[in-house]
Design an enzyme around this catalytic site. Structure first.
Site, mmCIF file in Angstrom:
data_model
loop_
_atom_site.group_PDB
_atom_site.id
_atom_site.type_symbol
_atom_site.label_atom_id
_atom_site.label_comp_id
_atom_site.label_asym_id
_atom_site.label_seq_id
_atom_site.Cartn_x
_atom_site.Cartn_y
_atom_site.Cartn_z
ATOM 1 N N CYS A 89 -58.630 -21.181 1.712
ATOM 2 C CA CYS A 89 -58.018 -19.885 1.427
ATOM 3 C C CYS A 89 -59.001 -18.948 0.731
ATOM 4 O O CYS A 89 -59.710 -19.360 -0.190
ATOM 5 C CB CYS A 89 -56.780 -20.082 0.541
ATOM 6 N N CYS B 137 -56.102 -17.290 -6.493
ATOM 7 C CA CYS B 137 -54.979 -17.636 -7.374
ATOM 8 C C CYS B 137 -55.350 -18.847 -8.238
ATOM 9 O O CYS B 137 -55.642 -19.931 -7.717
ATOM 10 C CB CYS B 137 -53.736 -17.949 -6.544
ATOM 11 N N CYS C 85 -53.832 -22.548 -7.772
ATOM 12 C CA CYS C 85 -53.666 -23.149 -6.451
ATOM 13 C C CYS C 85 -54.814 -24.080 -6.092
ATOM 14 O O CYS C 85 -55.988 -23.709 -6.205
ATOM 15 C CB CYS C 85 -53.527 -22.054 -5.397
ATOM 16 N N CYS D 8 -39.731 -25.668 6.153
ATOM 17 C CA CYS D 8 -40.527 -24.562 5.626
ATOM 18 C C CYS D 8 -41.950 -24.671 6.152
ATOM 19 O O CYS D 8 -42.653 -25.651 5.868
ATOM 20 C CB CYS D 8 -40.525 -24.587 4.104
ATOM 21 N N CYS E 146 -37.989 -21.568 7.776
ATOM 22 C CA CYS E 146 -38.528 -20.543 6.867
ATOM 23 C C CYS E 146 -40.031 -20.495 7.060
ATOM 24 O O CYS E 146 -40.685 -21.535 7.148
ATOM 25 C CB CYS E 146 -38.195 -20.901 5.424
ATOM 26 N N CYS F 201 -36.746 -15.386 0.319
ATOM 27 C CA CYS F 201 -36.918 -16.457 -0.663
ATOM 28 C C CYS F 201 -38.089 -16.074 -1.543
ATOM 29 O O CYS F 201 -39.196 -15.840 -1.045
ATOM 30 C CB CYS F 201 -37.195 -17.773 0.065
ATOM 31 N N ARG G 60 -33.754 -23.381 -6.155
ATOM 32 C CA ARG G 60 -34.390 -24.585 -5.635
ATOM 33 C C ARG G 60 -35.385 -25.160 -6.631
ATOM 34 O O ARG G 60 -36.271 -24.461 -7.129
ATOM 35 C CB ARG G 60 -35.109 -24.282 -4.324
#
Length: 421
Positions: free
Chosen positions: A65, A69, A72, A109, A142, A202, A272
């Site tokens: 990626c 962040c 992560c 998901c 999702c 979400c 959740r």
């Protein structure tokens, strides 16, 4: 306790508590913890009965990626020893999804690392959605692909996606302390694009960076303003090889208080329990079922969860039941708003005490954060009092690294080993 009586009354009426009341929940003592759980549990049961929705993550593209962040394990420059692979083919992803559905998952998901999808990436995902829907009748899908460009949410919806996940993660005030390659406003815009396309939104948060109580309340109130159908709550897993590897600030008690606060602020929303529950709640996970009505089954994106069968046993032993495919997750007023008034199963009405129907429930997946990462600003304060946790007969100070609890995923999607579901 007057505070809890007030919050229960408000939750049963879907009335928003004040910020001061939300902060007061986080400030309650461990002596009052069971009272807090019991109070929030009344609100949970009013809208969702004793049902627990199971969700299953499929990591379509792991690592690699370009975003920074801090929380992560898939970030730019991460030295975490995670699986790294490019896009799964639709049949590979569908096979992985089928394992989760066979384990009882109602929603799959689909997550991919990266800033956001190209149009070619959306083509890939639409083919994957179609394959999953074709092979698993009634399953909800999702997508969680990062920041969306114009028209991409509509394309995902046309392909059969039910929901889109994009978490706010932390308060707007402190967002720049954890990510510099995109903004808080970028995330808000993506959630709004998903909603405008008719997808169930979400969006959730991450706790555990030593953030202040104010930061937690700010992000939950911001989520309430966005009005997603599902709010995943993640707890940071401090992966070795990430900037926040040494941030171990949570106790099980604080996690439960955070979940209770979210339930009081979002009484009729699918809350959740997401990444980090095994690491930080540990043996107190069953208590969290009185606060949340949805969990992930099995493993996360880059970290391993407890055995899928252990999840099912925990739900049954705690006196809850897995939500079936024919049951609508959301209460009637939310399901009707999402589906445009269409009516489906009445199971939710019978189970929750509040009538519920609609074409599909709210939900979504936990973005990068459900990998066991989380995000929040460094500094501030977490649990103020020193505490200890039991570890093989030894006393371990709260905040000490528990690397024995962190397992990098080595099975399932992207490997030749069977998934945990």
């Amino acid at each position: 306790m007057d505070l809890l009586n007030t919050l229960v009354d408000k939750g049963l009426r879907r009335e928003l508590p004040t910020r001061e009341e939300a902060l007061a929940v986080l400030a309650t003592s461990d002596d009052d913890l069971l009272d807090v759980v019991a109070a929030a549990g009344k609100v949970r049961r009013q809208w969702f009965g004793r049902r627990v929705k199971l969700n299953y993550l499929v990591n379509l593209k792991s690592g690699l990626c370009p975003e920074d962040c801090s929380y992560c394990s898939q970030r730019l420059g991460s030295k975490a020893g995670i699986l790294k692979y490019t896009w799964l083919k639709p049949d590979e992803a569908s096979k992985a999804a089928a394992a989760g559905v066979a384990g009882g998952a109602k929603r799959v998901c689909l997550v991919a690392s990266g800033r956001g999808p190209t149009d070619r990436d959306v083509d890939r995902v639409t083919k994957t959605i179609e394959a999953i829907k074709e092979q698993n009748e009634g399953v909800e899908v999702c997508a969680c692909l990062g920041l969306l460009s114009d028209g991409q949410a509509d394309r995902l919806r046309s392909a059969g996606a039910d929901a889109y996940n994009h978490n706010l993660n932390t308060s707007e005030e402190t967002y720049g302390a954890i990510t510099t390659t995109h903004t808080y406003a970028d995330r808000v815009e993506t959630v709004q694009q998903a909603q405008a396309a008719g997808l169930s939104a979400c969006s959730g948060l991450i706790a555990g960076m030593g953030e202040s109580d104010k930061d937690l309340v700010d992000v939950v109130f911001a989520l309430r303003d966005l009005d997603p159908d599902s709010v995943p709550v993640n707890f940071l897993i401090p992966f070795e090889g990430t900037p926040l590897a040494k941030e171990w600030n949570l106790t099980p008690q604080r996690c439960l208080r955070i979940l209770a606060m979210v339930r009081f602020v979002c009484p009729d929303v699918e809350v959740r329990l997401a990444g980090g529950r095994e690491v930080h709640l540990r043996s107190m996970q069953p208590l969290a079922l009185h606060l949340v009505n949805s969990i992930f089954l099995g493993d996360y994106l880059t970290s391993e969860g407890q055995a899928g069968q252990a999840d099912l046993d925990m739900i049954a032993d705690a006196g809850f039941e897995v939500e079936g495919q024919g049951t609508t997750t959301l209460p009637r007023h939310r399901a009707d708003a999402l589906s445009g008034g269409g009516c489906g199963s009445q199971g939710a009405a019978e189970a929750s005490g509040a009538t519920g129907c609609g074409s599909h429930g709210g939900g979504g997946c936990g973005s990068h954060e459900a990998s066991g990462g989380g995000c929040g600003p460094c500094g501030g304060h977490g649990e103020p009092e020193p505490a200890t946790v039991a570890d093989a007969g030894q006393s371990v100070p709260a905040g000490a690294a528990r690397t024995d609890l962190v397992a990098v995923r080595r099975r399932g999607a992207g490997t030749d080993l069977a998934p945990n579901a």
